[in-house]
Design a protein around this motif. Structure first.
Motif, PDB file in Angstrom:
ATOM      1  N   ASN A  43      -5.064   2.089  12.768  1.00  0.00           N
ATOM      2  CA  ASN A  43      -5.265   1.972  11.310  1.00  0.00           C
ATOM      3  C   ASN A  43      -6.437   1.069  10.938  1.00  0.00           C
ATOM      4  N   LYS A 101       0.840  -1.198   0.000  1.00  0.00           N
ATOM      5  CA  LYS A 101       0.000   0.000   0.000  1.00  0.00           C
ATOM      6  C   LYS A 101       0.884   1.260   0.000  1.00  0.00           C
ATOM      7  N   LYS A 136     -10.289   0.220  10.008  1.00  0.00           N
ATOM      8  CA  LYS A 136     -11.499   0.816   9.460  1.00  0.00           C
ATOM      9  C   LYS A 136     -12.619  -0.201   9.272  1.00  0.00           C
ATOM     10  N   THR A 177      -0.688   4.007   7.065  1.00  0.00           N
ATOM     11  CA  THR A 177      -1.723   3.159   7.680  1.00  0.00           C
ATOM     12  C   THR A 177      -1.695   1.740   7.124  1.00  0.00           C
ATOM     13  N   ALA A 178      -0.597   1.355   6.487  1.00  0.00           N
ATOM     14  CA  ALA A 178      -0.544   0.052   5.806  1.00  0.00           C
ATOM     15  C   ALA A 178      -0.522  -1.116   6.773  1.00  0.00           C
ATOM     16  N   GLU A 200       0.657   4.042  -1.484  1.00  0.00           N
ATOM     17  CA  GLU A 200      -0.045   5.328  -1.420  1.00  0.00           C
ATOM     18  C   GLU A 200      -0.591   5.605  -0.025  1.00  0.00           C
ATOM     19  N   ASP A 201      -0.744   4.546   0.775  1.00  0.00           N
ATOM     20  CA  ASP A 201      -1.293   4.687   2.132  1.00  0.00           C
ATOM     21  C   ASP A 201      -0.332   4.084   3.158  1.00  0.00           C
ATOM     22  N   TYR A 202       0.945   4.341   2.962  1.00  0.00           N
ATOM     23  CA  TYR A 202       1.953   3.638   3.758  1.00  0.00           C
ATOM     24  C   TYR A 202       1.840   3.916   5.256  1.00  0.00           C
ATOM     25  N   ARG A 248      -2.243  -2.780   9.281  1.00  0.00           N
ATOM     26  CA  ARG A 248      -3.626  -2.700   9.774  1.00  0.00           C
ATOM     27  C   ARG A 248      -4.144  -4.085  10.168  1.00  0.00           C
TER      28      ARG A 248
END
Length: 416
Positions: A367, A213, A369, A219-220, A215-217, A222
């Protein structure tokens, strides 16, 4: 001596969210992510371009130039965290017999960075076999225990445990057993890892183990989230000083917690795929060792790597062992903040577990969701926020490639 109580009298930490124990605990409570983009090498050809790295670490702050050149980073990290723990436990006191102090170290890989650099240099110089004479001493996984014993004069049992990501929990268990057997009064135990190099990232990418991830490092990592896609690599070290209670009491040492039970097992199944049967055995053996029923455990710091199969396997094993009490537990994964320190993971997570007992505060699993549908929603995974609760017994798990499982149970320290 098998009835000897084993307590923890010193802690040391060098982690992606704090360069000492105080900073590390503050980072855990704040729900801090240690992830950042990798800048120490070109990641353009790598599928994963981020990791949980140490912040502001410089060898020159701790070592002279000659010593730094002779030590791989994983050994440097060990000595830095070891220094903190040894000072914390006041092991240089004349009341401590250095011949009765052991050092047991855990590392899954050892000096991987030195191996990579040496091989690249070997090829660059057209296979000229003029290898640095410190090459072998820099890469062997047992060298941190050697460095610490030499620096402080500790002449007790001294070696390494290697069981992939369970390495430092196995080191802790070995230290516990040595004290129980009367072979040492004190054991400095822990683990270190420095895998954030090209072949480290590339190798785990080849196994499809790492998150991609990019682009979302931040919060990767998780754990337990439906969208998790692998773990985030971490680096650093953790150290715990174990000591017989009688010895600690005699010298007036402060005590953080007591180690009351340990459990180990093998999956005997697959080199990388998890198996619930082996994990179940390790958890149950730790309870049996501690002579505790499952309902006595209040909190579990899970292995919780953020891999699709591993997280589910561990939670299913917890439900099998703990039954309906699984719904009354707090479970978390501090890897959501630190990333996965491989062989050092168990050490830093044991420190987190001990500090949770001391502060009666459970750090969050950040992180998160969307809960994975395969996870029972009644389980309390301490999602995104710290939780205060009464904790008397806490358990920490670690599992490694090869099917190695280890679990340790700690008890809140009570002077009475």
């Amino acid at each position: 001596m098998l009835s000897a109580r084993v307590v923890i009298t010193g802690l040391g930490a060098l982690t992606p969210i704090g360069n000492n124990v105080k900073e590390y605990w503050e980072g855990l409570v704040q729900g801090k992510s240690g992830a950042e983009l990798i800048t120490r090498f070109d990641t353009s050809k790598h599928k994963t371009k981020f990791a949980c790295t140490l912040k502001g670490y410089s060898p020159n702050d701790y070592f002279d130039a000659k010593d730094a050149r002779r030590m791989d980073l994983f050994a440097q990290y060990a000595v830095v965290a070891g220094d903190e723990a040894i000072r914390d436990a006041q092991l240089m006191s004349p009341l401590v017999d250095k011949e009765r102090v052991g050092v047991i170290w855990g590392s899954g890989i050892g000096g991987l960075g030195t191996t990579e650099a040496t091989v690249l240099d070997f090829v660059k110089n057209k296979m000229d076999p003029k290898i640095n004479p410190f090459f072998i001493p820099k890469i062997i996984p047992d060298i941190p225990s050697g460095h610490l014993s030499i620096k402080y004069g500790f002449k007790g049992p001294n070696f390494a445990t290697v069981s992939a990501c369970a390495s430092s929990i196995n080191a802790l268990i070995t230290g516990f057993q040595l004290i129980k057997l009367g072979d040492a009064d004190v054991v400095v135990t822990g683990g270190s890892e420095a895998p954030i190099i090209q072949i480290g990232i590339g190798g785990f990418n080849a196994l499809k183990a790492l998150s991609q991830k990019n682009e979302d490092y931040m919060t990767a990592s998780r754990p337990f989230d439906k969208t998790r896609d692998g773990f985030v690599m971490g680096e650093g070290a953790g150290v715990l000083v174990l000591e017989s209670y009688a010895h600690a009491q005699k010298r007036g040492a402060k005590i953080y917690a007591e180690v009351v039970g340990v459990g180990m097992s093998a999956d005997a199944y697959h080199i990388t795929a998890p198996d619930m049967g082996g994990v179940t055995l390790a958890l149950q053996r730790a309870l049996d060792s501690a002579k505790l029923s499952p309902d006595r455990i209040d909190y579990i710091n899970a292995h919780g790597t953020s891999t699709p199969l591993g997280d589910i396997n561990e939670l299913n094993a917890i439900q099998r062992v703990f039954g309906t009490h699984a719904y009354k537990l707090n479970i978390n994964s501090t890897k959501s903040m630190t990333g996965h320190l491989l062989g050092a993971a168990g050490a830093i997570e044991s420190i987190a577990t001990v500090l949770a007992l001391q502060h009666q505060l459970i750090p969050p699993t950040i992180n998160h969701k969307i809960l994975d549908e395969a996870i029972d929603p009644q389980m309390n995974l301490t999602l995104n926020n710290v939780e205060r609760r009464s904790i008397l017994f806490a358990q920490n798990n670690a599992f490694g490639f090869g099917g190695h499982n280890a679990s340790v149970i700690f008890r809140k320290w009570d002077e009475s």
